[in-house]
Design a protein around this motif. Structure first.
Motif, short mmCIF file in Angstrom:
data_model
loop_
_atom_site.label_atom_id
_atom_site.label_comp_id
_atom_site.label_asym_id
_atom_site.label_seq_id
_atom_site.Cartn_x
_atom_site.Cartn_y
_atom_site.Cartn_z
N SER A 183 7.02 12.79 -14.91
CA SER A 183 6.14 13.88 -13.83
C SER A 183 4.94 14.25 -14.16
N ALA A 240 10.77 19.89 -15.02
CA ALA A 240 10.36 19.14 -14.07
C ALA A 240 11.26 19.01 -12.68
N ARG A 292 12.22 16.79 -9.64
CA ARG A 292 12.31 15.44 -9.20
C ARG A 292 13.13 15.06 -8.06
N SER A 343 14.62 12.48 -5.07
CA SER A 343 15.18 11.26 -4.94
C SER A 343 16.01 11.16 -3.57
N ARG A 356 14.67 18.63 -14.53
CA ARG A 356 15.12 18.08 -15.70
C ARG A 356 14.05 18.77 -16.82
#
Length: 273
Positions: free
Chosen positions: A89, A179, A181, A183, A195
């Motif tokens: 990231s 981070a 993220r 998806s 994360r």
């Protein structure tokens, strides 16, 4: 998976973090580097300690009660931090193609002091580590910082300013340490998962993006929840809170993986309007 409904915090094993600094040593070479560390009060000493994350020789520095090892990042560490890897990231301008050049990337590894098996202990130790990082950013004239628990590249001057703000106000720099993220979600739509949060609070956060929301709107809300975990500890029982907008609510459900004890807070957003 099971719902955690007791008052016992969910605390998985806390990984050992480290950081990378992209910068330069300066014109004085090794001698000038050691001298600069001494002038900063970091009491440097060359050590024979071996670490796969950095190349020998390593230098130990001390800041208050905290110590850390500094060395040129190893090839494996550089591969881990590859900014072009899809698992990495970035919250910073892209690194140029020379970022891996010899002497540009330095690993800074905090040394453990006794047995630290809770996220709270880690947070206290890393506060002092981040103070030392601020000095090293200036020493290396750093452009970028890589924080391994989040696998996240951030802008070094912004990281320095965020740590200074943390020391003044007590507000952790969540966007530089965690981070977010995106998806694809099973059955359609998308989810955002943190994360690196588990290092401090023992849990990550995961939520499906409501229809009509942008990723930025989702991250803004999850960052607020992540900050609460950083400041107040893990979510121990299901909760329902007011959201950011009028009539908005957010439901928090902590779950734990029985195999490894890792924790996740499942987040759902809704509205009464």
């Amino acid at each position: 998976m099971r719902t955690e409904s007791s008052n016992r915090p969910i605390m998985p094993v806390v990984p050992e973090p480290f950081a990378l600094i992209v910068g330069r040593m300066g014109d004085g070479g090794e001698a000038g580097f050691m001298g600069a560390l001494r002038r900063m009060g970091l009491r440097p000493e060359t050590v024979t300690t071996k670490d796969m994350r950095a190349e020998a020789p390593l230098v130990r520095v001390r800041f208050g009660s905290t110590s850390a090892l500094i060395g040129r990042a190893s090839a494996d560490t550089l591969d881990l931090a590859d900014p072009l890897h899809p698992a990495t990231s970035q919250l910073a301008p892209r690194l140029d193609e020379t970022w891996r050049d010899v002497g540009r990337v330095w690993a800074v590894i905090p040394e453990a002091e006794g047995s630290l098996d809770t996220a709270g202990d880690m947070a206290v130790r890393l506060r002092e580590f981040f103070k030392a990082m601020v000095l090293l950013i200036d020493l290396f004239d750093a452009s970028h910082i890589f924080w391994t628990p989040a696998r996240l590249w951030t802008d070094a001057p912004q990281f320095r300013d965020a740590i200074a703000e943390m020391l003044a106000s007590g507000m952790p720099p969540v966007l530089h340490l965690v981070a977010f993220r995106r998806s694809d979600a099973p059955g359609g739509g998308a989810i955002v998962r943190t994360r690196g949060l588990a290092l401090f609070g023992g849990q990550e956060i995961e939520g499906r993006i409501p229809v009509g929301w942008t990723v930025a709107e989702m991250v803004r809300r999850l960052a607020r929840l992540a900050l609460d975990i950083l400041l107040n500890g893990p979510v121990a029982a299901p909760r329902r809170l007011r959201g950011l907008d009028p009539g908005e609510w957010v439901s928090l459900t902590p779950v734990a993986d029985e195999a490894d004890g890792s924790g996740t807070v499942r987040v759902e957003f809704g509205s009464d309007l």
